[in-house]
Design a protein around this motif. Sequence first.
Motif, PDB file in Angstrom:
ATOM      1  N   THR A  19      11.404  13.649   3.854  1.00  0.00           N
ATOM      2  CA  THR A  19      12.375  13.049   2.849  1.00  0.00           C
ATOM      3  C   THR A  19      12.123  11.511   3.064  1.00  0.00           C
ATOM      4  OG1 THR A  19      13.462  14.978   3.235  1.00  0.00           O
ATOM      5  CG2 THR A  19      14.691  13.161   2.101  1.00  0.00           C
ATOM      6  N   GLY A  20      12.163  11.066   4.434  1.00  0.00           N
ATOM      7  CA  GLY A  20      12.178   9.640   4.672  1.00  0.00           C
ATOM      8  C   GLY A  20      10.872   8.992   3.817  1.00  0.00           C
ATOM      9  N   VAL A  21       9.969   9.545   3.999  1.00  0.00           N
ATOM     10  CA  VAL A  21       8.672   9.048   3.266  1.00  0.00           C
ATOM     11  C   VAL A  21       8.925   8.988   1.831  1.00  0.00           C
ATOM     12  CG1 VAL A  21       6.116   9.216   2.904  1.00  0.00           C
ATOM     13  CG2 VAL A  21       6.984   9.491   5.124  1.00  0.00           C
ATOM     14  N   ASN A  26       9.855   6.150  -3.319  1.00  0.00           N
ATOM     15  CA  ASN A  26      10.891   6.058  -4.423  1.00  0.00           C
ATOM     16  C   ASN A  26      11.635   4.599  -4.718  1.00  0.00           C
ATOM     17  OD1 ASN A  26       9.968   8.555  -5.304  1.00  0.00           O
ATOM     18  ND2 ASN A  26      11.755   9.520  -4.334  1.00  0.00           N
ATOM     19  N   LYS A  27      11.769   4.137  -3.795  1.00  0.00           N
ATOM     20  CA  LYS A  27      12.445   2.852  -3.649  1.00  0.00           C
ATOM     21  C   LYS A  27      11.554   1.623  -4.253  1.00  0.00           C
ATOM     22  CE  LYS A  27      16.357   3.523  -0.447  1.00  0.00           C
ATOM     23  NZ  LYS A  27      16.495   3.807   0.776  1.00  0.00           N
ATOM     24  N   HIS A  59       0.913  -1.191   0.121  1.00  0.00           N
ATOM     25  CA  HIS A  59      -0.076  -0.146  -0.023  1.00  0.00           C
ATOM     26  C   HIS A  59       0.825   1.333   0.084  1.00  0.00           C
ATOM     27  CE1 HIS A  59      -3.081  -2.918   1.173  1.00  0.00           C
ATOM     28  NE2 HIS A  59      -3.925  -1.790   0.756  1.00  0.00           N
ATOM     29  N   ARG A  60       2.151   0.945  -0.099  1.00  0.00           N
ATOM     30  CA  ARG A  60       3.113   2.261  -0.100  1.00  0.00           C
ATOM     31  C   ARG A  60       3.007   3.232   1.114  1.00  0.00           C
ATOM     32  NH1 ARG A  60       5.153   2.884  -5.164  1.00  0.00           N
ATOM     33  NH2 ARG A  60       5.655   4.945  -4.992  1.00  0.00           N
ATOM     34  N   ILE A  61       3.071   2.415   2.396  1.00  0.00           N
ATOM     35  CA  ILE A  61       2.636   3.051   3.712  1.00  0.00           C
ATOM     36  C   ILE A  61       4.003   2.995   4.478  1.00  0.00           C
ATOM     37  CG2 ILE A  61       1.288   3.376   5.832  1.00  0.00           C
ATOM     38  CD1 ILE A  61      -1.022   1.992   4.155  1.00  0.00           C
ATOM     39  N   TYR A  62       4.435   4.241   4.842  1.00  0.00           N
ATOM     40  CA  TYR A  62       5.506   4.152   5.743  1.00  0.00           C
ATOM     41  C   TYR A  62       5.054   4.205   7.159  1.00  0.00           C
ATOM     42  CZ  TYR A  62      10.181   6.423   6.980  1.00  0.00           C
ATOM     43  OH  TYR A  62      11.468   6.535   7.562  1.00  0.00           O
TER      44      TYR A  62
END
Lengths: 114, 218
Positions: B209-211, B216-217, B27-30
């Motif tokens: 920036t972390g999120v 992006n990775k 889900h692309r969740i940090y």
Amino acid sequence: MHELSLTHDMLAIAIKQGERYKAKKILSLKLKIGALTMLDPECFKFYFEQFSKDTIAEGALLVFEKVDIQIECKSCGITSNVKDFMMLCPLCYSPNVKLLSGQEILLEDIEVDL
Amino acid sequence: MNIPVLTDILSANNLIAEQNRKLLDDHRIYMVNLLSSPGAGKTTFIEETIKRLDLAISVIEGDVASDVDAVRIKKLGIPVVQINTGGSCHLNAPMIQKALENLPLHKTDLIFIENVGNLICPAGYKLGENISLVMNSTTEGDDKILKYPGIFRVATSLIINKIDLLPYLDYSLEKINENFLKLNPQARIFPLSSKTGEGFDEWIKWIRTGVDNFCNKL
């Protein structure tokens, strides 16, 4: 206090393994505990006595092996044991170190009666 | 007869933590695991971060009892799940797995877990988080890093909260910096005040920036 849930999980792993070998009784459990975890063996023993009642592990002996904190310095290449949790090379004071051991909470083996 | 077991006692927890991570990656969740002693100001810090961060945020609140914190977060219009551990001193991966079922994952970018206030037990339990933030507030004193090295060692970053009170306290930021970086040389330190907002710009820039890097990775 998290020794409580760890003891519960440890007992479950040991009983599952004992039953797989059709063991009548688990006589002892050997644990490797890294110094970084700061876990208290006496706590484990106390909870184990309560949890293991009426199971094949009742009365089993808990044997603890303490694992030292060991780091490898990426700057000077030396491997050292550290006692104070500081992640610095005791020789060259570099912070560029890799943790080799000290985080273990491992059930290594069990002794059983078949 | 000797039977080799060679099993990490935390393996059952760690396996579910990996499943949580996989679900969140899909889900692309940090996810951030926030740890501190009781009263350090975790909830206020999360509230102030929510107000300043242009991301869809959800929150998981962990407390032994009550829904006091969840009620506060809900007032900001943020999806929140309250976990009551009922006496247990830490959150574990299965609790988070259940909580994630009750959050709108399809419209979330970032999840804050506010762990049970405790400087000992939560350190050992992986939940599936990307980073662990450990908070120390100035009113607790600058000796906590020496007293509870285990938790400060696992921190990705250290938040020093309540710096607006520094003029009234014998709290040394220099001492904290020195002791913390010996334990955890790679980590960042963010001195800030959730009350006045001082120091928040740096923190918000860093978490943003972390999120972004995480997305992006993937």
